[in-house]
Scaffold this motif. Structure first.
Motif, PDB file in Angstrom:
ATOM      1  N   ILE A  37       0.839  -1.320   0.011  1.00 37.05           N
ATOM      2  CA  ILE A  37      -0.025   0.007  -0.146  1.00 37.05           C
ATOM      3  C   ILE A  37       0.958   1.264   0.003  1.00 37.05           C
ATOM      4  O   ILE A  37       0.673   2.276  -0.585  1.00 37.05           O
ATOM      5  CB  ILE A  37      -1.165   0.015   1.131  1.00 37.05           C
ATOM      6  N   SER A  38       2.071   1.144   0.611  1.00 32.99           N
ATOM      7  CA  SER A  38       2.672   2.503   0.938  1.00 32.99           C
ATOM      8  C   SER A  38       3.682   2.599  -0.115  1.00 32.99           C
ATOM      9  O   SER A  38       4.332   3.714  -0.481  1.00 32.99           O
ATOM     10  CB  SER A  38       3.527   2.467   2.158  1.00 32.99           C
ATOM     11  N   GLY A  39       4.090   1.408  -0.841  1.00 33.02           N
ATOM     12  CA  GLY A  39       5.158   1.540  -1.783  1.00 33.02           C
ATOM     13  C   GLY A  39       6.688   1.790  -1.351  1.00 33.02           C
ATOM     14  O   GLY A  39       7.525   2.257  -2.229  1.00 33.02           O
ATOM     15  N   THR A  40       6.781   1.512  -0.299  1.00 33.84           N
ATOM     16  CA  THR A  40       8.188   1.585   0.598  1.00 33.84           C
ATOM     17  C   THR A  40       8.512   0.315   1.111  1.00 33.84           C
ATOM     18  O   THR A  40       7.476  -0.079   1.624  1.00 33.84           O
ATOM     19  CB  THR A  40       8.267   3.049   1.438  1.00 33.84           C
ATOM     20  N   THR A  41       9.830   0.174   1.225  1.00 32.69           N
ATOM     21  CA  THR A  41      10.331  -1.026   1.542  1.00 32.69           C
ATOM     22  C   THR A  41      10.719  -1.185   3.102  1.00 32.69           C
ATOM     23  O   THR A  41      11.480  -1.157   3.634  1.00 32.69           O
ATOM     24  CB  THR A  41      11.628  -1.783   0.870  1.00 32.69           C
ATOM     25  N   ALA A  42       9.442  -1.054   3.866  1.00 29.71           N
ATOM     26  CA  ALA A  42       9.575  -0.840   5.375  1.00 29.71           C
ATOM     27  C   ALA A  42      10.735  -1.934   6.050  1.00 29.71           C
ATOM     28  O   ALA A  42      11.088  -1.542   7.067  1.00 29.71           O
ATOM     29  CB  ALA A  42       8.285  -0.766   5.972  1.00 29.71           C
ATOM     30  N   HIS A  43      10.617  -3.041   5.389  1.00 25.93           N
ATOM     31  CA  HIS A  43      11.555  -4.224   6.024  1.00 25.93           C
ATOM     32  C   HIS A  43      12.954  -3.803   6.085  1.00 25.93           C
ATOM     33  O   HIS A  43      13.833  -4.394   6.923  1.00 25.93           O
ATOM     34  CB  HIS A  43      11.126  -5.540   5.463  1.00 25.93           C
ATOM     35  N   LEU A  44      13.413  -2.739   5.328  1.00 24.95           N
ATOM     36  CA  LEU A  44      14.697  -2.254   5.282  1.00 24.95           C
ATOM     37  C   LEU A  44      15.080  -1.387   6.635  1.00 24.95           C
ATOM     38  O   LEU A  44      16.247  -0.977   6.525  1.00 24.95           O
ATOM     39  CB  LEU A  44      15.244  -1.675   4.097  1.00 24.95           C
ATOM     40  N   CYS A  45      14.224  -1.328   7.212  1.00 23.30           N
ATOM     41  CA  CYS A  45      14.407  -0.136   8.485  1.00 23.30           C
ATOM     42  C   CYS A  45      15.138  -0.884   9.390  1.00 23.30           C
ATOM     43  O   CYS A  45      15.002  -1.931   9.803  1.00 23.30           O
ATOM     44  CB  CYS A  45      12.967   0.270   9.217  1.00 23.30           C
ATOM     45  N   TYR A  46      16.437  -0.062   9.915  1.00 28.67           N
ATOM     46  CA  TYR A  46      17.404  -0.705  10.792  1.00 28.67           C
ATOM     47  C   TYR A  46      17.372   0.139  12.055  1.00 28.67           C
ATOM     48  O   TYR A  46      18.344   0.028  12.840  1.00 28.67           O
ATOM     49  CB  TYR A  46      18.776  -0.632  10.129  1.00 28.67           C
ATOM     50  N   GLN A  47      16.036   0.706  12.127  1.00 28.94           N
ATOM     51  CA  GLN A  47      15.795   1.373  13.639  1.00 28.94           C
ATOM     52  C   GLN A  47      17.043   2.464  14.241  1.00 28.94           C
ATOM     53  O   GLN A  47      17.358   2.351  15.395  1.00 28.94           O
ATOM     54  CB  GLN A  47      15.728   0.240  14.639  1.00 28.94           C
ATOM     55  N   CYS A  48      17.442   3.023  13.274  1.00 26.88           N
ATOM     56  CA  CYS A  48      18.527   4.051  13.585  1.00 26.88           C
ATOM     57  C   CYS A  48      17.755   5.418  14.435  1.00 26.88           C
ATOM     58  O   CYS A  48      18.383   6.169  15.194  1.00 26.88           O
ATOM     59  CB  CYS A  48      19.169   4.896  12.445  1.00 26.88           C
ATOM     60  N   GLY A  49      16.456   5.608  14.258  1.00 35.27           N
ATOM     61  CA  GLY A  49      15.854   6.848  15.036  1.00 35.27           C
ATOM     62  C   GLY A  49      15.788   8.088  14.609  1.00 35.27           C
ATOM     63  O   GLY A  49      15.489   9.051  15.154  1.00 35.27           O
ATOM     64  N   ILE A 104      10.063   5.812   3.282  1.00 31.60           N
ATOM     65  CA  ILE A 104       9.162   6.792   3.408  1.00 31.60           C
ATOM     66  C   ILE A 104       8.173   6.382   4.688  1.00 31.60           C
ATOM     67  O   ILE A 104       6.986   6.089   4.208  1.00 31.60           O
ATOM     68  CB  ILE A 104       8.393   6.950   2.086  1.00 31.60           C
ATOM     69  N   PRO A 105       8.641   6.683   5.618  1.00 31.44           N
ATOM     70  CA  PRO A 105       7.761   6.249   7.007  1.00 31.44           C
ATOM     71  C   PRO A 105       6.460   7.059   7.051  1.00 31.44           C
ATOM     72  O   PRO A 105       5.495   6.436   7.150  1.00 31.44           O
ATOM     73  CB  PRO A 105       8.736   6.759   8.185  1.00 31.44           C
ATOM     74  N   THR A 106       6.338   8.342   6.347  1.00 31.66           N
ATOM     75  CA  THR A 106       5.282   8.707   6.423  1.00 31.66           C
ATOM     76  C   THR A 106       4.163   8.057   5.679  1.00 31.66           C
ATOM     77  O   THR A 106       3.022   7.884   5.798  1.00 31.66           O
ATOM     78  CB  THR A 106       5.181  10.150   5.381  1.00 31.66           C
ATOM     79  N   ASP A 107       4.679   7.389   4.512  1.00 36.92           N
ATOM     80  CA  ASP A 107       3.496   6.479   3.624  1.00 36.92           C
ATOM     81  C   ASP A 107       3.416   5.152   4.524  1.00 36.92           C
ATOM     82  O   ASP A 107       2.319   4.795   4.181  1.00 36.92           O
ATOM     83  CB  ASP A 107       4.009   6.337   2.436  1.00 36.92           C
ATOM     84  N   VAL A 108       4.175   4.653   5.093  1.00 35.62           N
ATOM     85  CA  VAL A 108       3.950   3.743   6.106  1.00 35.62           C
ATOM     86  C   VAL A 108       2.586   3.885   7.108  1.00 35.62           C
ATOM     87  O   VAL A 108       1.696   3.228   7.189  1.00 35.62           O
ATOM     88  CB  VAL A 108       5.252   3.254   6.988  1.00 35.62           C
TER      89      VAL A 108
END
Ligand code: SF4
Ligand code: SF4
Length: 192
Positions: A37-49, A104-108
Motif C-alpha cells: 500500500i505504501s510503496g516503500t520497503t519498510a523491512h529495510l528499516c534498521y531502527q536508527c531513530g 518513506i515512513p510517512t507513507d507507512v
C-alpha cells in the motif's frame, strides 16, 4: 551452527522455534500489506531513530514513528491500527527526507491509516473533519477572522479553493461518498 542453549529451557525452545511469533496478534502478512500500500520497503528499516529525532510530533506527544516502523516488521497489526498515536503524524515528510535507508515512513503511516479506516477505526475528530470537507471543501473552513487577516495582507478574502469556487463542491462530495467516507462519518458520529 546449533542453537545456543540458555539456562531458561523455555527461552531456549522459543529461540530455536523459527515459527515463533513474539506476540499473540503478530500477523506475518502485515509488513507485506504495508509495503504494497505504501510503496516503500519498510523491512529495510534498521531502527536508527533518525525519523523520530526529526519528527515535530514526537516532542509533543507519545507518538514515535520509529516504533510504528518496528511494529510493521514484527507484524503487530492490531496494536498499530488501534493505537490513537497513529493519527498524530502531520504528514510533514521530514522523516522521509532524512531516512538514511531512503524509506518513506510517512507513507507507512498513511498505509496503516487506510487499513484502520477500512476496519472503521478512526478518531471522531477526523470524522468531524470529513464533515467539514463535505460541507465546505476544507478541513478548516475559512472564517471572518481569517478573511480579515487575508485582506490586511493584501489578499482576496477567499483563497483559490472551494471557498471561492463552491461550484466544485459536488465533485468533492462525490469522492467522499464514492469511498464511503461520508457514510462512515455519519454512522460513527451518530453512534455518539
Ligand atoms: Fe528506520 Fe529510516 Fe526511521 Fe531509521 S530513519 S528508524 S531506517 S525508518
Ligand atoms: Fe513525524 Fe509524520 Fe512528519 Fe514523519 S511525516 S516527521 S512521522 S509528523
Amino acid at each position: 551452527a546449533s542453537a545456543k542453549a540458555y539456562k531458561d529451557a523455555a527461552l531456549s525452545k522459543r529461540l530455536a522455534d523459527r515459527s515463533y511469533r513474539p506476540a499473540l496478534d503478530s500477523d506475518p502478512t502485515f509488513v507485506g500489506d504495508v509495503e504494497r500500500i505504501s510503496g516503500t520497503t519498510a523491512h529495510l528499516c534498521y531502527q536508527c531513530g533518525t525519523c523520530t529525532g526529526s519528527c515535530p510530533s514526537a516532542p509533543r506527544s507519545s507518538y514515535r514513528i520509529r516504533n510504528f516502523m518496528r511494529r510493521t516488521n514484527l507484524g503487530l497489526k492490531e496494536v498499530s491500527l488501534n493505537d490513537p498515536d497513529l493519527w498524530l503524524c502531520t504528514t510533514c515528510y521530514t522523516c522521509s527526507d532524512r531516512c538514511p535507508r531512503d524509506l518513506i515512513p510517512t507513507d507507512v503511516i498513511m498505509a496503516m491509516r487506510n487499513m484502520a479506516a477500512a476496519q472503521g477505526v478512526l478518531p471522531k475528530n477526523m470524522l468531524g473533519t470529513v464533515n467539514f470537507i463535505y460541507q465546505t471543501g476544507h478541513g478548516v473552513p475559512n472564517s471572518d477572522g481569517n478573511r480579515a487577516a487575508r485582506v490586511k495582507l493584501g489578499l482576496e478574502p477567499e483563497p483559490e479553493t472551494t471557498s471561492k469556487y463552491p461550484e466544485y463542491l459536488p465533485a468533492i462530495r462525490k469522492i467522499l461518498e464514492a469511498y464511503g467516507t461520508k457514510q462512515l462519518a455519519d454512522k460513527v458520529l451518530a453512534e455518539g
